[in-house]
Design a protein around this motif. Structure first.
Motif, mmCIF file in Angstrom:
data_model
loop_
_atom_site.group_PDB
_atom_site.id
_atom_site.type_symbol
_atom_site.label_atom_id
_atom_site.label_comp_id
_atom_site.label_asym_id
_atom_site.label_seq_id
_atom_site.Cartn_x
_atom_site.Cartn_y
_atom_site.Cartn_z
ATOM 1 N N LEU A 195 0.834 -1.201 0.000
ATOM 2 C CA LEU A 195 0.000 0.000 0.000
ATOM 3 C C LEU A 195 0.870 1.253 0.000
ATOM 4 O O LEU A 195 0.662 2.179 0.772
ATOM 5 N N GLY A 196 1.838 1.258 -0.882
ATOM 6 C CA GLY A 196 2.740 2.392 -1.022
ATOM 7 C C GLY A 196 3.817 2.067 -2.030
ATOM 8 O O GLY A 196 3.887 0.948 -2.558
ATOM 9 N N PRO A 197 4.696 3.015 -2.339
ATOM 10 C CA PRO A 197 5.784 2.791 -3.291
ATOM 11 C C PRO A 197 6.839 1.851 -2.718
ATOM 12 O O PRO A 197 6.821 1.533 -1.519
ATOM 13 N N PRO A 198 7.794 1.399 -3.540
ATOM 14 C CA PRO A 198 8.769 0.390 -3.084
ATOM 15 C C PRO A 198 9.522 0.744 -1.816
ATOM 16 O O PRO A 198 9.736 -0.119 -0.968
ATOM 17 N N PHE A 199 9.933 1.995 -1.643
ATOM 18 C CA PHE A 199 10.761 2.305 -0.477
ATOM 19 C C PHE A 199 9.987 2.202 0.837
ATOM 20 O O PHE A 199 10.581 2.197 1.910
ATOM 21 N N THR A 200 8.658 2.095 0.771
ATOM 22 C CA THR A 200 7.866 1.984 1.996
ATOM 23 C C THR A 200 7.666 0.537 2.439
ATOM 24 O O THR A 200 7.118 0.305 3.518
ATOM 25 N N HIS A 201 8.073 -0.435 1.646
ATOM 26 C CA HIS A 201 7.917 -1.842 2.064
ATOM 27 C C HIS A 201 9.180 -2.657 1.759
ATOM 28 O O HIS A 201 9.103 -3.760 1.208
ATOM 29 N N GLN A 202 10.314 -2.128 2.129
ATOM 30 C CA GLN A 202 11.561 -2.880 2.008
ATOM 31 C C GLN A 202 11.544 -4.068 2.970
ATOM 32 O O GLN A 202 11.140 -3.932 4.128
ATOM 33 N N GLN A 203 11.975 -5.224 2.505
ATOM 34 C CA GLN A 203 12.020 -6.408 3.357
ATOM 35 C C GLN A 203 13.126 -7.353 2.906
ATOM 36 O O GLN A 203 13.635 -7.252 1.785
ATOM 37 N N THR A 204 13.487 -8.260 3.790
ATOM 38 C CA THR A 204 14.546 -9.214 3.493
ATOM 39 C C THR A 204 13.977 -10.383 2.704
ATOM 40 O O THR A 204 13.057 -11.058 3.173
ATOM 41 N N PRO A 205 14.493 -10.651 1.506
ATOM 42 C CA PRO A 205 13.972 -11.765 0.696
ATOM 43 C C PRO A 205 14.322 -13.126 1.293
ATOM 44 O O PRO A 205 15.201 -13.247 2.152
ATOM 45 N N ASP A 206 13.627 -14.136 0.812
ATOM 46 C CA ASP A 206 13.973 -15.515 1.187
ATOM 47 C C ASP A 206 15.337 -15.881 0.607
ATOM 48 O O ASP A 206 16.136 -16.552 1.263
ATOM 49 N N HIS A 207 15.581 -15.435 -0.623
ATOM 50 C CA HIS A 207 16.865 -15.670 -1.294
ATOM 51 C C HIS A 207 17.208 -14.420 -2.101
ATOM 52 O O HIS A 207 16.343 -13.827 -2.739
ATOM 53 N N MET A 208 18.469 -14.041 -2.078
ATOM 54 C CA MET A 208 18.892 -12.822 -2.777
ATOM 55 C C MET A 208 20.325 -12.968 -3.273
ATOM 56 O O MET A 208 21.158 -13.605 -2.621
ATOM 57 N N ILE A 209 20.575 -12.373 -4.438
ATOM 58 C CA ILE A 209 21.923 -12.323 -5.015
ATOM 59 C C ILE A 209 22.229 -10.870 -5.353
ATOM 60 O O ILE A 209 21.418 -10.182 -5.984
ATOM 61 N N TYR A 210 23.393 -10.407 -4.926
ATOM 62 C CA TYR A 210 23.786 -9.024 -5.206
ATOM 63 C C TYR A 210 24.501 -8.969 -6.546
ATOM 64 O O TYR A 210 25.641 -9.401 -6.685
ATOM 65 N N TYR A 211 23.815 -8.414 -7.550
ATOM 66 C CA TYR A 211 24.385 -8.281 -8.880
ATOM 67 C C TYR A 211 25.307 -7.069 -8.949
ATOM 68 O O TYR A 211 26.305 -7.078 -9.664
#
Length: 623
Positions: free
Chosen positions: A314-330
């Motif tokens: 219920l807002g733009p991306p910066f308002t719901h930052q969260q830690t993913p289940d899996h992530m790769i830093y490109y």
């Protein structure tokens, strides 16, 4: 009209008056109002009052919109079909002591607003960005800042009709005075919905507002607000009907794999947010695979991630930052330089997805759809077992071909060839084409904080706001926080976006954003720093700012919100082309951060901070 604790007083001061000074309603045309029963009755009442009373004249001072600048949430009365002016005054009442407002909404009435608020549905149900909020549910935080489309709250038809006025009065008495209850009861019908709007403040909003350039992000001047809402709100209406049809025809039980593609600035991110919210009305969770490096939804830019969404967006991306289940830093906002690595990262994330497939999954893609990027898109559709391909476009763009199953059978992919053999069967999936027609489609916004790089900075600042205390209080500048100290021998240092001479590595990485990664093998060291010859494809658990490097003692100083229990698994720091926003280094209150970035190796600097550093050793050092 804006609503705040002074709304009643201000409204009275700007009432229309007749020649004798008595208050009466201004002329109203039935073509300019909503068709709800409340508004229709108001029009009829007004028409009779005009026949009985003398003609009216307009005050010299125009009616002023009232905004709750102090407490951070506002409502905006614009255009037909929305709660506006006199209608909003009759269906909203404010509790000055508790700083909250109760609003009665009829079916299909909408309230378009800016800034932020906490919404609780007291009776009935309403819709926000495709998500239905019903009575008995938790309260939801709504964020509607300047750079993005304003949110709209839409009233829905109540499933259970109010049995009597006593029931409605019982709901209202917990939130309003007796006088306010009486006023609001007049606008309640058997199918009304009742919502409570309250101010909200979070560590994220406090941290962002502490920067001078972002202080007006949730507190906009009225001139900018009035000019943005009519144009930007069309963004939602363009996709609403398509989203409704799609959600009803999608095979929810079959856990569809939905790939969304389209050119830049066509509303792809907005479409995905509303689609996720709509699916959450039918299922407990939705999986999301991030394939857009430049405009990420849940993480800072430069990441590819896989996560499970359980709460509405219920807002733009910066308002719901969260830690993913899996992530790769490109490490970059574009995949042009290392396409092979980009595809390998996506495949690695897909392999980590649970094979049970209990929830639908949405795959986001890059906004470039020409040339080799289009071939990349063809390759992705062939690799992922998609059940739906949603393709967004607009009339002002030289369209790429429709990505139908028949076209895919003869198209060249980045690493694939057409299936021209007679025994090959074409991939079968539903192709849904959506034509965007809202004003400004295809062009990047020119208002403040609308550019892509500014959106990336907001997401990264929102991530760093996790370093703040959750309790209300003053903002803590990043230079005042205690960093972790990590031995050079315990952790490897790598670059994601090019080759670098090891002797230059420290100079380039100092003061940079780094991905906290976990290599499968222990970082091998012979007593000095460990440098990687090439960027690995490995899990990333979060991000940090490399605050300083002490060459004499062989230590990195790192600021990160990642939990210490997770940090023990980290044995690699990757830095790329995603930089720390300049405001972190230049405009924080009493900022001496830049001094330590420029002179991190001077012993005198660390003597001053010696008592503030806390030792922390990663798992790699303990082995």
């Amino acid at each position: 009209m804006k609503v705040n604790k002074h709304a009643e007083v201000k409204h009275k001061s700007h009432k229309w008056k007749d020649a004798k000074g008595k208050r009466c309603r201004p002329p109203v045309s039935s073509s300019n109002v909503n068709s709800s029963p409340v508004v229709i009755s108001m029009v009829k009442e007004h028409q009779e009052s005009v026949r009985k009373k003398p003609s009216v004249k307009r005050l010299k001072n125009k009616v002023k919109s009232v905004s709750n600048c102090k407490y951070g949430w506002t409502t905006e009365d614009v255009r037909r079909g929305r709660l506006e002016g006199e209608a909003l005054h009759h269906c909203a009442q404010r509790d000055d002591r508790q700083n909250r407002t109760v609003l009665v909404m009829q079916k299909d009435q909408t309230l378009c607003f800016r800034r932020k608020c906490l919404l609780t549905c007291l009776y009935g149900h309403v819709e926000v960005m495709g998500f239905t909020i019903e009575e008995g549910q938790q309260s939801y935080s709504l964020f509607s800042p300047a750079p993005h489309c304003p949110l709209s709250i839409r009233g829905l038809e109540s499933i259970r009709a109010l049995e009597s006025r006593n029931e409605a009065s019982h709901i209202l008495q917990r939130y309003l005075s007796q006088a306010s209850q009486k006023k609001l009861l007049k606008s309640i019908t058997t199918n009304s919905s009742i919502i409570l709007l309250e101010p909200i403040e979070t560590p994220m909003t406090r941290f962002l507002s502490s920067f001078p350039d972002l202080s007006e992000l949730f507190n906009l001047p009225m001139t900018e607000l009035m000019s943005n809402i009519p144009k930007q709100n069309a963004h939602f209406g363009c996709f609403h009907e398509n989203l409704t049809c799609f959600s009803l025809t999608g095979d929810i039980d079959g856990c569809p794999v939905i790939l969304v593609c389209g050119t830049k600035n066509v509303g792809k991110s907005t479409f995905i947010r509303v689609l996720i919210n709509t699916l959450l009305n039918y299922t407990a969770s939705v999986e999301y695979l991030e394939g857009d490096l430049g405009q990420t939804e849940f993480t800072p830019a430069g990441c590819l991630s896989l996560l499970t969404v359980r709460e509405p967006l219920l807002g733009p991306p910066f308002t719901h930052q969260q830690t993913p289940d899996h992530m790769i830093y490109y490490g970059q906002s574009s995949c042009d330089s290392y396409l092979d690595r980009y595809l390998e990262c996506l495949k690695s994330l897909w392999c980590r997805r649970s094979q049970t497939r209990e929830a639908p999954i949405i795959i986001n893609t890059m906004g470039w759809v020409k040339g080799f990027r289009f071939q990349l898109l063809v390759h992705m559709i062939r690799f992922f077992p998609v059940s739906h391909v949603v393709q967004l476009s607009h009339s002002g763009f030289s369209h790429c071909p429709a990505l139908t199953p028949d076209f895919l059978r003869t198209a060249n992919g980045f690493q694939t060839h057409p299936l021209i053999e007679s025994h090959s069967h074409p991939r079968m999936y539903s192709h849904i084409s959506i034509q965007a027609e809202f004003q400004g489609v295809g062009s990047q916004g020119t208002a403040k904080h609308q550019r892509s790089n500014e959106q990336r900075d907001l997401s990264l600042l929102a991530y760093l706001s996790q370093l703040q205390y959750p309790d209300p209080g003053p903002v803590r500048p990043l230079h005042s926080l205690t960093p972790y100290q990590v031995p050079h021998t315990a952790i490897a240092l790598g670059v994601t976006h090019g080759d670098m001479v090891p002797s230059h590595m420290f100079h380039a990485s100092n003061g940079s954003l780094v991905g906290l990664c976990c290599l499968a093998e222990k970082a091998a060291s012979k007593g000095g720093p460990v440098f990687l010859s090439q960027a690995p494809i490995c899990p990333c658990v979060g991000f940090g700012v490399l605050r300083g490097i002490d060459m004499a003692r062989g230590l990195y100083f790192l600021l990160t919100p990642v939990d210490p229990s997770v940090l023990r698994e980290v044995n690699c720091l990757l830095f790329g082309a995603i930089s720390v926003p300049s405001c972190v280094l230049t405009t924080q209150v009493r900022s001496c951060f830049m001094f330590f970035i420029l002179f991190p190796c001077y012993e005198k600097c660390f003597q001053l901070l010696k008592s503030h550093f806390r030792p922390f050793y990663f798992k790699a050092m303990l082995l």
